[in-house]
Design an enzyme around this catalytic site. Sequence first.
Site, PDB file in Angstrom:
ATOM      1  N   GLN A 196       0.825  -1.300   0.189  1.00 63.54           N
ATOM      2  CA  GLN A 196      -0.042   0.127  -0.042  1.00 63.54           C
ATOM      3  C   GLN A 196       0.929   1.132   0.132  1.00 63.54           C
ATOM      4  O   GLN A 196       0.368   2.405  -0.191  1.00 63.54           O
ATOM      5  CB  GLN A 196      -1.035  -0.041   1.230  1.00 63.54           C
ATOM      6  CG  GLN A 196      -2.135  -0.987   1.102  1.00 63.54           C
ATOM      7  CD  GLN A 196      -3.097  -1.050   2.244  1.00 63.54           C
ATOM      8  OE1 GLN A 196      -3.409  -1.930   2.778  1.00 63.54           O
ATOM      9  NE2 GLN A 196      -3.626   0.146   2.439  1.00 63.54           N
ATOM     10  N   ARG A 230      -9.543  -0.438   7.343  1.00 62.04           N
ATOM     11  CA  ARG A 230     -10.688   0.446   6.670  1.00 62.04           C
ATOM     12  C   ARG A 230     -10.762   1.780   7.648  1.00 62.04           C
ATOM     13  O   ARG A 230     -11.904   1.886   7.898  1.00 62.04           O
ATOM     14  CB  ARG A 230     -11.808  -0.476   6.479  1.00 62.04           C
ATOM     15  CG  ARG A 230     -12.318   0.457   5.204  1.00 62.04           C
ATOM     16  CD  ARG A 230     -13.437  -0.363   4.646  1.00 62.04           C
ATOM     17  NE  ARG A 230     -13.723   0.477   3.329  1.00 62.04           N
ATOM     18  CZ  ARG A 230     -14.276   0.040   1.972  1.00 62.04           C
ATOM     19  NH1 ARG A 230     -14.266  -1.210   1.868  1.00 62.04           N
ATOM     20  NH2 ARG A 230     -14.702   0.718   1.307  1.00 62.04           N
ATOM     21  N   CYS A 231      -9.954   2.373   7.804  1.00 59.49           N
ATOM     22  CA  CYS A 231     -10.286   3.618   8.839  1.00 59.49           C
ATOM     23  C   CYS A 231      -8.853   4.317   8.976  1.00 59.49           C
ATOM     24  O   CYS A 231      -7.823   3.707   8.672  1.00 59.49           O
ATOM     25  CB  CYS A 231     -10.622   3.232  10.260  1.00 59.49           C
ATOM     26  SG  CYS A 231      -9.129   2.367  11.408  1.00 59.49           S
ATOM     27  N   GLU A 253     -13.138   5.105   4.041  1.00 60.88           N
ATOM     28  CA  GLU A 253     -13.266   4.549   5.449  1.00 60.88           C
ATOM     29  C   GLU A 253     -14.184   4.930   6.173  1.00 60.88           C
ATOM     30  O   GLU A 253     -14.745   4.228   7.518  1.00 60.88           O
ATOM     31  CB  GLU A 253     -11.691   4.605   6.053  1.00 60.88           C
ATOM     32  CG  GLU A 253     -10.674   4.035   5.069  1.00 60.88           C
ATOM     33  CD  GLU A 253      -9.277   4.383   5.535  1.00 60.88           C
ATOM     34  OE1 GLU A 253      -9.016   5.520   6.158  1.00 60.88           O
ATOM     35  OE2 GLU A 253      -8.353   3.683   5.277  1.00 60.88           O
TER      36      GLU A 253
END
Lengths: 806, 285, 161
Positions: free
Chosen positions: A237, A384-385, A760
């Site tokens: 990522q 996912r945040c 997110e």
Amino acid sequence: MSVEAKTLEERQAALKGLGTSRKRVEDARFTQGKGNYVDDLKMPDMLFGDFVRSQHAHAYVKSIDTTEAMALPGVIAVLTAADLEPLNLHWMPTLAGDKQMVLADGKVLFQGQEVAFVIAEDRYIAADAVDLVKVEYEELPVLVDPFKAELPDAPILREDIADQKEGAHGPRRHPNHIFTWEQGDKAATESILESAAVVAEETVYYHRTHPCPLETCGAVASMDKVNGKLTLWGTFQAPHVVRTVASMLSGIAEHNIRVVSPDIGGGFGNKVGVYPGYICAIVASIVTGKPVKWVEDRMENLTSTAFARDYWMQGKIAATAEGKITGLWCHTTADHGAFDACADPTKYPAGFMSICTGSYDIPTAYLAVDGIYTNKAPGGVAYRCSFRVTEAAYFIERMIEVLAIKLDMDAAELRRINFIKKEQFPYQSALGWEYDSGDYHTAWDKALKAVDYPALREEQAARVEEFKAGKTRKLMGIGLSHFTEIVGAGPVKNCDILGMGMFDSCEIRIHPTGSAIARLGTISQGQGHATTFAQILASEIGISADDITIEEGDTDTAPYGLGTYGSRSTPVAGAATAMAGRKIRAKAQMIAAYMLEVHDNDVEWEVDRFVVKGAPERFKTMKEIAFASYTQAIPGIEPGLEAVSYYDPPNMTYPFGAYIAVMDIDVDTGVTEIRQFYALDDCGTRINPMIIEGQVHGGLTEALAIALGQEIAYDELGNVKTGSLMDFFIPTSWETPNYVTDFTETPSPHHPIGAKGVGESPNVGGVPAFSNAINDAFRAFGSTHTNMPHDHWRIWKTANDLGLHA
Amino acid sequence: MIPGRFDYHQPDSLTAALTLLNDLGDDARVIAGGHSLIPMMKLRLAMPEHLVDLKAISDLKHITVKDGSISIGAMTTQAELIGSAELALSAPIVKETALQIADPQIRYQGTIGGNVANGDPGNDMPALMQCLDAEFQLSGLDGQRTVKAREFYEAAYFTARDDLEILTEIVFPVCTGGYAYEKQKRKIGDYATAAAAVLLTRGADGSCSHASIALTNLADTPIYCEDASKALMNSGIDDASIAAAVKSCLEIIDPVDDNRGPAAFKKHAAGIVLKRAIDNAWSRA
Amino acid sequence: MTKATISLNVNGQTVETQAEPRELLIHVLREQLEITGPHIGCETSHCGACTVEIDGRSVKSCTIFAVQAQGSEITTIEGLGNPDKLHVLQEKFKEHHGLQCGFCTPGMITRAHRLLIENPNPTEEEVRFGISGNLCRCTGYQNIVKAILAAASELNETEVA
């Protein structure tokens, strides 16, 4: 119809810029099975690596015998820590200032830890050889409960740093203690708690889970000894950060390392960190001179790569009798596992947990976080945040509900009277953040109206009566959530990872015929960057998004950037794109003025062209300007039309939203049904509404999974109980509802296009919405709080504890 | 997850298969749909040296309804059970159960024979077969024998089948009365937290003339609830008799704690699921 | 261990390859035949990313040995459409944003393809049940379901016409 004859609106639409639900350019290859993921890579003479892993959670490694494995035809080498030590690669730095064993150096600290790395001609032989490596262990007592970490009889996990009183984040009070991080005013908060009319207290546990993208982590390393160049493809990522780390660790000069993130099959935070598999693949390629592939299986993914959450959040919230919140206190015990490999900006060992005052105007607050070592896998990533933001949002949204119960107030009303007001922005929070913008009341009212909130409450009350009368066994829960995110890390003055400032970048080249390529420091894992970044640029430079190629993920060509996680791509790289586009436009203005034989200031920008002020028939389109920049000798202006921008954001962005879940709960079986879910998101300027909606659907489904069952559970011996998709809950299409999405639009005042990021938000806001719905269902029966995951048996247990089965 | 090495055999007749098993002995395993065995092999929890695949033996794939009796070849897939119009008429509970097994892809591969023969307490078909009072045909080189489903299961993964035998056929009577297979699970693809197969026939006088109850994943074998079945038979179905039947069933189950929850919860859920199955079956009777 | 010669018809082409009995079909497809559309997601037959069609059945190719597919007709995502003429499902997945990272997409579309052959006019519930052997981590399924229903409707219209 010629281009010139088009109306302004038609020209605007032709750009497919901001606000367009443009179809994705990525989809052609993905729908035809022509994506290029790391395991699709095939190279001549490629070898395959596989790990011998520890079955024990805590043990000394007495010996490793590789004789039998080495004797197996097709096995090239078996690496152990002893082989990596001369290269100083048996340990590696983590993103959180700790270090982590690449291969077991004398002991193992969690089940699934990497012990040896087998290199073989194919993955079948490698797997056979893994079975033939004989490891002798001496088992040690196991620590899985962070609250027992500092008891006198607790085993010392990290003997390598047992004597270090100072860690990367300040003093350590015990060998199993990593850091204490404090924010806010402790004394003032405690004094408010003492004198407050009402104080509600609760310990809220956000359990351990895992991002579990559908594609696991993997890499192919190829050392070209002739040219001295290392190429590393992998599920990264943050490819540039991987290049820098790889250079620092291997001693190979950074210009001789090329890191490529090909297509990535979902990340969700799992692919931010650097894993032993990457290092071992690199070493194996250096040792063998051949390309080496390592791809983990699902069990390895769930048990050894980065987990998320595992935060025990003890909270106290003070309010007046009327419900005005006066103070918030939180102490968090953070279970970090065996190594502190949290992926947070350096100065934030608990990420942005200090956003835990949420959407509320809370004048005084205090937060302390203690990081603890246990015999579990390392990690603590932002699944996912943004960094620890879902923990913070879950904490405050549960505390609000708990306070509402204590006050005997409606939880929607309690939120409303405590929201930060529109006119208070930019708002300085008690824990040190400057919220850039927001309009919470408008969003909240819209949401409540959309679901007809009063009618839902009436129905719920009627249901409780029916239940008490024995007419139904189903309760109804209304899950409210108003979250505020903090994303777009971040300003270089506070935010860095391994010292790298968290700026991001975009480099644009306009081709002579008026199409373009833009390269960014981020990398899509499904977010659709190739589609949306082209839209940002289209609106900035007046070239249709269809004529703009977006490229990411190759460190040889892309400008340096910190990558994609924490919803930072749009806030940071999106801003860089706009800013680079503006540089293009500035140069284009000079070229246009020259071509039109007027002064620079006498032309003005109009959608896709510069027009002479007061003479609309005299203009040069961006396409014409691009051509001129390559073909005409323009005095004082360099040929070509290119720009690069490294964007250091002045602040974070603060997306927010109002979510409402309505659920039915069978108290006898614990089975739940999501009857309705309404999600209103405010992510500022909306670049591509179609993609925003898709992001919200996906994030909500991950929230559903986490709230209703998804966990990495350990037994008391440190064995992982949920190591495959049989037990690690991922909902299918059957368990997933349809969602209703909605929006308000409050642009970020400091972002060049006002965008805030959205990927997110649905997880951050969704988890409390689902959990609050379950908890709300039991409110009428005296329950204040139950912990996630709300799977069948735990819900049943709540009902049972409340005597509802009698 | 890579399986160990083995030799693959695909005999085209039952005799050939049995001969192979006899010759290869303990080192051989029979493979049907493979969705239990292959994952175990990938985890190297099973490492057979020989696999004897039954897929080419055409005799093992059939659904025959004749003279009030249904016989199903062991290699008939769950998808074929679901798709059989004949079966839907003569024993609709089979389709209802099969639809609750695993997911579409697995139902194309998974076979009824594999499901009942494997002895996995999580499998759904064994309890159904006990409920239907099915008989399993077992073939060995020495000949055939028949074992009732209610006598087949000894412990988890231990059955009355000898290692050298192949389960070839399942036979049970046509059942067109009330039926239900109720299964609580965490998600599609999961084994049961608790599941109940119930058959109830409404007699001419309106009372229950035949009852049969069996339970899935609530002990280390499927549980046929003989006492409860008998008690419901020839009784009127009412709240009291249902409650008594449920109570009787719960006394003989022995669920274990696992990720689906503690035994106490499973016991409770079993009672609820069973009651719903009885209600549902009776409403269809 | 000796390798067997395996003859398959993959996407309309007869191919022969050598494989050990233990080699899983997904590995033979991806590594020997270079058909990399089907992916490996979970390896325990839960995720469906490896879904291919074998003789008219949707099969998780991670849970079948290649040797078991001897003589079969196999269709993968690569066989459903081509760049000049996409399959309606591929078109509809694009149109309705039925994919994000793309990793589940080949298996999902391949499964949907068989579903629509067996049930050309499914309800939403039937689509949801019919693709419940395929996990997606990105989309929340809503747009996938929408895409499949849209494909069904278009295929039906084409048929009528």
